[in-house]
Design a protein around this motif. Structure first.
Motif, PDB file in Angstrom:
ATOM      1  N   PRO A  50     -19.405  -8.618  38.159  1.00 43.85           N
ATOM      2  CA  PRO A  50     -18.044  -8.363  38.186  1.00 43.85           C
ATOM      3  C   PRO A  50     -17.469  -8.452  39.643  1.00 43.85           C
ATOM      4  CG  PRO A  50     -19.420  -6.334  37.862  1.00 43.85           C
ATOM      5  CD  PRO A  50     -20.355  -7.548  37.747  1.00 43.85           C
TER       6      PRO A  50
ATOM      7  N   ASN B 260     -22.787  -1.026  52.325  1.00 40.95           N
ATOM      8  CA  ASN B 260     -21.700  -1.556  52.689  1.00 40.95           C
ATOM      9  C   ASN B 260     -20.923  -2.494  52.114  1.00 40.95           C
ATOM     10  OD1 ASN B 260     -21.767   0.047  55.391  1.00 40.95           O
ATOM     11  ND2 ASN B 260     -23.685  -0.860  55.671  1.00 40.95           N
TER      12      ASN B 260
ATOM     13  N   ARG C 115     -18.097  -5.894  52.936  1.00 42.05           N
ATOM     14  CA  ARG C 115     -17.324  -6.706  53.919  1.00 42.05           C
ATOM     15  C   ARG C 115     -15.792  -6.480  53.704  1.00 42.05           C
ATOM     16  NH1 ARG C 115     -19.239 -11.948  51.940  1.00 42.05           N
ATOM     17  NH2 ARG C 115     -18.758 -10.955  50.152  1.00 42.05           N
TER      18      ARG C 115
ATOM     19  N   ALA D  63     -14.794  -7.367  42.915  1.00 44.31           N
ATOM     20  CA  ALA D  63     -14.227  -6.184  43.380  1.00 44.31           C
ATOM     21  C   ALA D  63     -12.785  -6.030  42.774  1.00 44.31           C
ATOM     22  CB  ALA D  63     -14.319  -6.084  44.863  1.00 44.31           C
TER      23      ALA D  63
HETATM   24  C1  HEM Z   1     -19.218  -2.043  38.610  1.00 46.75           C
HETATM   25  C2  HEM Z   1     -18.896  -3.376  39.073  1.00 46.75           C
HETATM   26  C3  HEM Z   1     -19.477  -3.567  40.674  1.00 46.75           C
HETATM   27  C4  HEM Z   1     -18.572  -4.130  41.340  1.00 46.75           C
HETATM   28  C5  HEM Z   1     -17.211  -4.976  41.209  1.00 46.75           C
HETATM   29  C6  HEM Z   1     -19.489  -4.335  42.757  1.00 46.75           C
HETATM   30  C7  HEM Z   1     -18.928  -5.122  43.822  1.00 46.75           C
HETATM   31  C8  HEM Z   1     -19.717  -4.909  45.074  1.00 46.75           C
HETATM   32  C9  HEM Z   1     -19.238  -5.349  46.345  1.00 46.75           C
HETATM   33  C10 HEM Z   1     -17.877  -6.226  46.254  1.00 46.75           C
HETATM   34  C11 HEM Z   1     -19.916  -5.111  47.225  1.00 46.75           C
HETATM   35  C12 HEM Z   1     -19.687  -5.467  48.733  1.00 46.75           C
HETATM   36  C13 HEM Z   1     -20.332  -6.873  48.966  1.00 46.75           C
HETATM   37  C14 HEM Z   1     -19.788  -7.204  50.235  1.00 46.75           C
HETATM   38  O1  HEM Z   1     -18.776  -7.226  50.735  1.00 46.75           O
HETATM   39  O2  HEM Z   1     -20.910  -8.130  50.915  1.00 46.75           O
HETATM   40  C15 HEM Z   1     -20.986  -4.115  46.568  1.00 46.75           C
HETATM   41  C16 HEM Z   1     -21.989  -3.688  47.201  1.00 46.75           C
HETATM   42  C17 HEM Z   1     -23.049  -2.954  46.572  1.00 46.75           C
HETATM   43  N1  HEM Z   1     -23.162  -2.820  45.309  1.00 46.75           N
HETATM   44 FE1  HEM Z   1     -21.834  -3.202  44.005  1.00 46.75          FE
HETATM   45  N2  HEM Z   1     -20.501  -3.506  42.422  1.00 46.75           N
HETATM   46  C18 HEM Z   1     -20.547  -3.093  41.309  1.00 46.75           C
HETATM   47  C19 HEM Z   1     -21.617  -2.365  40.725  1.00 46.75           C
HETATM   48  C20 HEM Z   1     -22.938  -2.220  41.236  1.00 46.75           C
HETATM   49  C21 HEM Z   1     -23.972  -1.529  40.487  1.00 46.75           C
HETATM   50  C22 HEM Z   1     -23.979  -1.468  39.136  1.00 46.75           C
HETATM   51  C23 HEM Z   1     -24.907  -1.398  41.513  1.00 46.75           C
HETATM   52  C24 HEM Z   1     -26.476  -1.146  41.381  1.00 46.75           C
HETATM   53  C25 HEM Z   1     -26.771  -0.301  40.332  1.00 46.75           C
HETATM   54  C26 HEM Z   1     -24.346  -1.997  42.703  1.00 46.75           C
HETATM   55  C27 HEM Z   1     -24.728  -1.697  43.973  1.00 46.75           C
HETATM   56  C28 HEM Z   1     -24.520  -2.062  45.169  1.00 46.75           C
HETATM   57  C29 HEM Z   1     -24.798  -1.731  46.543  1.00 46.75           C
HETATM   58  C30 HEM Z   1     -26.233  -0.864  46.744  1.00 46.75           C
HETATM   59  C31 HEM Z   1     -24.297  -2.194  47.426  1.00 46.75           C
HETATM   60  C32 HEM Z   1     -24.309  -2.084  48.888  1.00 46.75           C
HETATM   61  C33 HEM Z   1     -25.235  -3.280  49.321  1.00 46.75           C
HETATM   62  C34 HEM Z   1     -25.793  -3.229  50.821  1.00 46.75           C
HETATM   63  O3  HEM Z   1     -25.231  -2.635  51.695  1.00 46.75           O
HETATM   64  O4  HEM Z   1     -26.416  -4.374  51.410  1.00 46.75           O
HETATM   65  N3  HEM Z   1     -22.974  -2.174  42.538  1.00 46.75           N
HETATM   66  N4  HEM Z   1     -20.809  -4.301  45.253  1.00 46.75           N
END
Ligand code: HEM
Ligand SMILES: [Ca+2]
Length: 294
Positions: free
Chosen positions: A139, A173, A175, A141
């Protein structure tokens, strides 16, 4: 069929190897716990939990690493390599990269103060990865609640799972390029929060500048994310969609006021996510190096 005792004979030391490597890594850099968790999500949502996300591109196969949701964004591959090398030295050619990632994600969450759960094992590793399936299964953002709901439903995950799993954004985090449109264009955002975030994320340029997904406790796995949403302080557009006068508002409130309910539901939903179409039996392979097929 996954089982918690899959490696009981062939690699009983597996979980303690992963745990101690994760403990060291998180002590050095707490954000690595978040990165492991996200790697596992991006693995499971694209053709199931089969370590496809860990494959490097080759001249004949453009994999998932360079798909738009992943490129210049996923981190933690070096830590996986190091854990895999330790596992290989103790138990040769029996433990999959997919299982290592599942355990590392669980330990990352737990080491940051989140729940723990039993990781069923026996996943095998894919021999292929595809850039386009990463693009279509993960998905963005910018997604609204109905897109989020249907993308999770297609993986057998409910609105409750969607909301609990999104609580992963209590750590880690994003971006500037991932939240720029939100802080400049959205109206369902706390004004002070938008102003604050704009200081480090200009309307043009600085795409790689990072901000915490949960400004209150970015390295603690708590209910802070849901409290932020109730205050209009979701960083991503998709985050705030979960609390925007829709079907998941009540869940956000429940998790915000009752962190124990969040912890329990998160653990349950991670087990579900971890069982999305695994390769088992003689399907796939046990990769020796997580970056390439044997
Ligand atoms: C519901 C839909 C979701 C969307 C649209 C989404 C989108 C995103 C986006 C855009 C980022 C930032 C990436 C960047 O800018 O480099 C992010 C980071 C992250 N997402 Fe999601 N995410 C979703 C669901 C999840 C799920 C289900 C998990 C884990 C169970 C998750 C775990 C994380 C984590 C831990 C980060 C931070 C990663 C880091 O700091 O290295 N996300 N997500
Ligand atoms: Ca937090």
């Amino acid at each position: 069929q996954l089982s918690p005792s899959f490696y009981a004979q062939s690699c009983p030391i597996l979980e303690s190897i992963v745990r101690s490597a994760m403990t060291q890594a998180v002590a050095q850099d707490a954000t690595i716990g978040a990165s492991m968790l996200r790697l596992f999500f991006h693995d499971c949502f694209v053709n199931g939990c089969d370590a496809s996300v860990l494959l490097d591109d080759t001249p004949t196969m453009v994999g998932e690493k360079n798909a738009p949701p992943n490129r210049n964004s996923l981190r933690g591959f070096v830590l996986i390599d190091s854990i895999k090398a330790q596992v290989e030295s103790q138990c040769g050619a029996v433990v999959s990269c997919a299982d290592i990632l599942a355990i590392a994600a669980r330990d990352g969450v737990n080491l940051l103060g989140g729940p723990s759960w039993v990781v069923a094992q026996g996943r095998r590793d894919a021999r292929t990865a595809s850039l386009s399936s990463a693009g279509s299964n993960l998905p963005p953002a910018t997604a609204g609640i109905s897109t989020l709901a249907s993308m999770f439903a297609s993986k057998g995950l409910s609105l409750r799972d969607l909301t609990a799993l999104s609580g992963a954004h209590t750590v880690g985090n994003a971006r500037c390029s991932s939240f720029r449109a939100r802080i400049y264009n959205d109206t369902n955002i706390d004004t002070g929060f938008a102003y604050w975030r704009r200081q480090e994320c200009q309307s043009v340029g600085g795409d790689y500048s990072l901000a915490p997904l949960d400004a209150t406790s970015p390295t603690i796995f708590d209910g802070g994310y849901f409290q932020n949403l109730m205050a209009g302080r979701g960083l991503l557009h998709s985050d705030q969609e979960l609390f925007n006068n829709g079907p998941t508002d009540w869940l956000v409130q429940m998790y915000g006021y009752n962190p124990a309910a969040f912890a329990a539901d998160f653990a349950e939903a991670m087990v579900k996510m971890g069982s999305i179409s695994p390769l088992t039996g003689s399907m796939g392979e046990i990769r020796l190096n997580c970056r390439k097929i044997n």
